[in-house]
Design a protein around this motif. Structure first.
Motif, PDB file in Angstrom:
ATOM      1  N   MET A 289       0.815  -1.226   0.000  1.00  0.00           N
ATOM      2  CA  MET A 289       0.000   0.000   0.000  1.00  0.00           C
ATOM      3  C   MET A 289       0.845   1.272   0.000  1.00  0.00           C
ATOM      4  N   LEU A 290       2.105   1.163   0.394  1.00  0.00           N
ATOM      5  CA  LEU A 290       2.920   2.364   0.615  1.00  0.00           C
ATOM      6  C   LEU A 290       3.108   3.185  -0.657  1.00  0.00           C
ATOM      7  N   HIS A 291       2.949   4.484  -0.530  1.00  0.00           N
ATOM      8  CA  HIS A 291       3.258   5.391  -1.633  1.00  0.00           C
ATOM      9  C   HIS A 291       3.329   6.816  -1.108  1.00  0.00           C
ATOM     10  N   GLY A 292       3.985   7.680  -1.880  1.00  0.00           N
ATOM     11  CA  GLY A 292       4.067   9.086  -1.474  1.00  0.00           C
ATOM     12  C   GLY A 292       5.075   9.861  -2.294  1.00  0.00           C
ATOM     13  N   TRP A 293       5.258  11.123  -1.906  1.00  0.00           N
ATOM     14  CA  TRP A 293       6.176  12.012  -2.622  1.00  0.00           C
ATOM     15  C   TRP A 293       7.551  11.385  -2.727  1.00  0.00           C
ATOM     16  N   PRO A 294       8.220  11.486  -3.882  1.00  0.00           N
ATOM     17  CA  PRO A 294       7.790  12.103  -5.153  1.00  0.00           C
ATOM     18  C   PRO A 294       7.276  11.070  -6.153  1.00  0.00           C
ATOM     19  N   GLY A 295       6.146  10.443  -5.857  1.00  0.00           N
ATOM     20  CA  GLY A 295       5.589   9.429  -6.747  1.00  0.00           C
ATOM     21  C   GLY A 295       6.248   8.070  -6.569  1.00  0.00           C
ATOM     22  N   TYR A 296       6.705   7.784  -5.374  1.00  0.00           N
ATOM     23  CA  TYR A 296       7.407   6.532  -5.097  1.00  0.00           C
ATOM     24  C   TYR A 296       6.478   5.510  -4.449  1.00  0.00           C
ATOM     25  N   ARG A 297       6.911   4.249  -4.584  1.00  0.00           N
ATOM     26  CA  ARG A 297       6.284   3.154  -3.866  1.00  0.00           C
ATOM     27  C   ARG A 297       7.365   2.428  -3.057  1.00  0.00           C
ATOM     28  N   ALA A 298       7.008   1.335  -2.430  1.00  0.00           N
ATOM     29  CA  ALA A 298       7.952   0.647  -1.534  1.00  0.00           C
ATOM     30  C   ALA A 298       9.246   0.266  -2.237  1.00  0.00           C
ATOM     31  N   VAL A 299       9.130  -0.252  -3.448  1.00  0.00           N
ATOM     32  CA  VAL A 299      10.346  -0.716  -4.131  1.00  0.00           C
ATOM     33  C   VAL A 299      11.294   0.448  -4.428  1.00  0.00           C
ATOM     34  N   ASP A 300      10.728   1.628  -4.651  1.00  0.00           N
ATOM     35  CA  ASP A 300      11.578   2.805  -4.890  1.00  0.00           C
ATOM     36  C   ASP A 300      12.326   3.207  -3.615  1.00  0.00           C
ATOM     37  N   LEU A 301      11.650   3.102  -2.458  1.00  0.00           N
ATOM     38  CA  LEU A 301      12.323   3.387  -1.185  1.00  0.00           C
ATOM     39  C   LEU A 301      13.439   2.381  -0.942  1.00  0.00           C
ATOM     40  N   GLU A 302      13.169   1.134  -1.290  1.00  0.00           N
ATOM     41  CA  GLU A 302      14.162   0.084  -1.088  1.00  0.00           C
ATOM     42  C   GLU A 302      15.403   0.352  -1.951  1.00  0.00           C
TER      43      GLU A 302
END
Ligand code: MG
Length: 325
Positions: A289-302
């Motif tokens: 479910m995770l998402h947020g600025w700047p258009g990222y999701r969990a895999v982008d944070l990882e």
């Protein structure tokens, strides 16, 4: 800096669990769920956030990590200027939620770290909000090989918006502890920081940490203040069953149950919990479910966490440990 797999998982956990705590707490901000409440990623709250959407806490952490991931030294000079510029860039995006002190500084759109720090210092009155502690977690990832650099950067980045010595100490303590947890897989860094701090800081924090480990949220009710925010997170971490990785979920929910600034206390707790237990133990129904600025999701944070550790290294050989939809 090359890391074995379990440390990579813990490094990724720093950003992922920050975001998880943030999105979990977002729907409960300035409420008092109480000790029996069922906590879930419901969205809503002050910014009308979607379920799973993170708030300013994680967005500002991402802003820091994006600069650190280039390999810049974010404790000083052009690297610190770039962090300041990323904060302004985030502010220009019109965030739904922003802290009072941070807003007062960023609304002036300072053009350098020095100018940002000067504006923060000129704010009258109490300046110990929790807004610099909530975003400090990725600083640890940038300095896994350099404990002194970790403390320098935590201090410098806190002072960009929060001209307050307790806020600086809280950021130093938590960042040091997150670094320690990624490297060694324990929570011992909190007490280790305090043991090595100045006499004044040691005498201030030691009885407070003792009280958090034995007390209730009523003992530190003003968790919009950096000191009570840190103590709420430490209470949630140290008073829940920590014998296995389910500790991460339990302690995040506990931080939210304490009430008031729930997204921030759970985000703060999440940075350290993720560093200890890793990204792979966060419930998949939450990471999806995770998402947020700047258009990222969990895999982008990882990926960002891995790049922050590597200081600009590419992602060759890296593979996600997150569940695939
Ligand atoms: Mg927030």
């Amino acid at each position: 800096m090359g890391l074995p797999d379990e440390r990579t998982d813990r490094a990724a956990g720093v950003l992922l669990a920050t975001a998880t705590g943030d999105a979990l707490g977002a729907g409960y901000e300035f409420t008092a769920p109480g000790s029996d409440a069922v906590i879930d990623m419901i969205g809503g709250g002050l910014g009308s956030f979607a379920p799973g959407e993170w708030t300013d806490d994680t967005s500002m952490a991402v802003a820091i990590a994006e600069v650190a991931a280039t390999g810049a030294d974010i404790s000083t000079g052009p690297g610190l200027d770039a962090v300041a510029a990323q904060f302004v860039r985030w502010y220009e995006s019109g965030p739904a939620d922003i802290g009072v002190q941070t807003s007062a500084v960023l609304s002036k759109r300072p053009a350098s770290a020095e100018e940002m720090r000067s504006i923060a210092a000129a704010i009258p009155g109490l300046k110990g909000g929790n807004g610099s502690l909530m975003r400090t977690a990725p600083v640890a990832l940038a300095y896994l090989g350099d404990a002194d650099g970790c403390l320098r950067a935590a201090r410098a980045i806190s002072l960009l918006t929060h001209d307050d010595e307790r806020a600086v100490e809280a950021c130093e303590m938590w960042t040091y502890a997150i670094r320690h947890a990624v490297l060694y897989g324990t929570f011992d860094g909190v007490r280790e920081y305090v043991a090595g701090a100045s006499t004044g800081a040691r005498d201030y924090w030691t009885p407070l940490l003792d009280r958090a480990e034995r007390g209730t949220p009523a003992d530190f009710p003003n968790n919009g203040w950096v000191v009570d925010a840190l103590l709420t997170a430490w209470w949630a971490i140290t008073t829940t069953d920590a014998t296995g990785p389910e500790h991460l979920q339990r302690a995040l929910e506990q931080a939210v149950r304490a009430g008031h600034d729930t997204d921030t206390t759970a985000a703060i707790a999440g940075g350290l919990l993720g560093a200890r237990w890793g990204a792979s133990v966060i419930p998949a129904r939450w990471t999806r479910m995770l998402h947020g600025w700047p258009g990222y999701r969990a895999v982008d944070l990882e990926r960002l966490a891995v790049r922050t550790v590597g200081g600009g290294d590419d992602l060759e050989g890296w593979s996600s440990s997150l569940p695939v939809d």
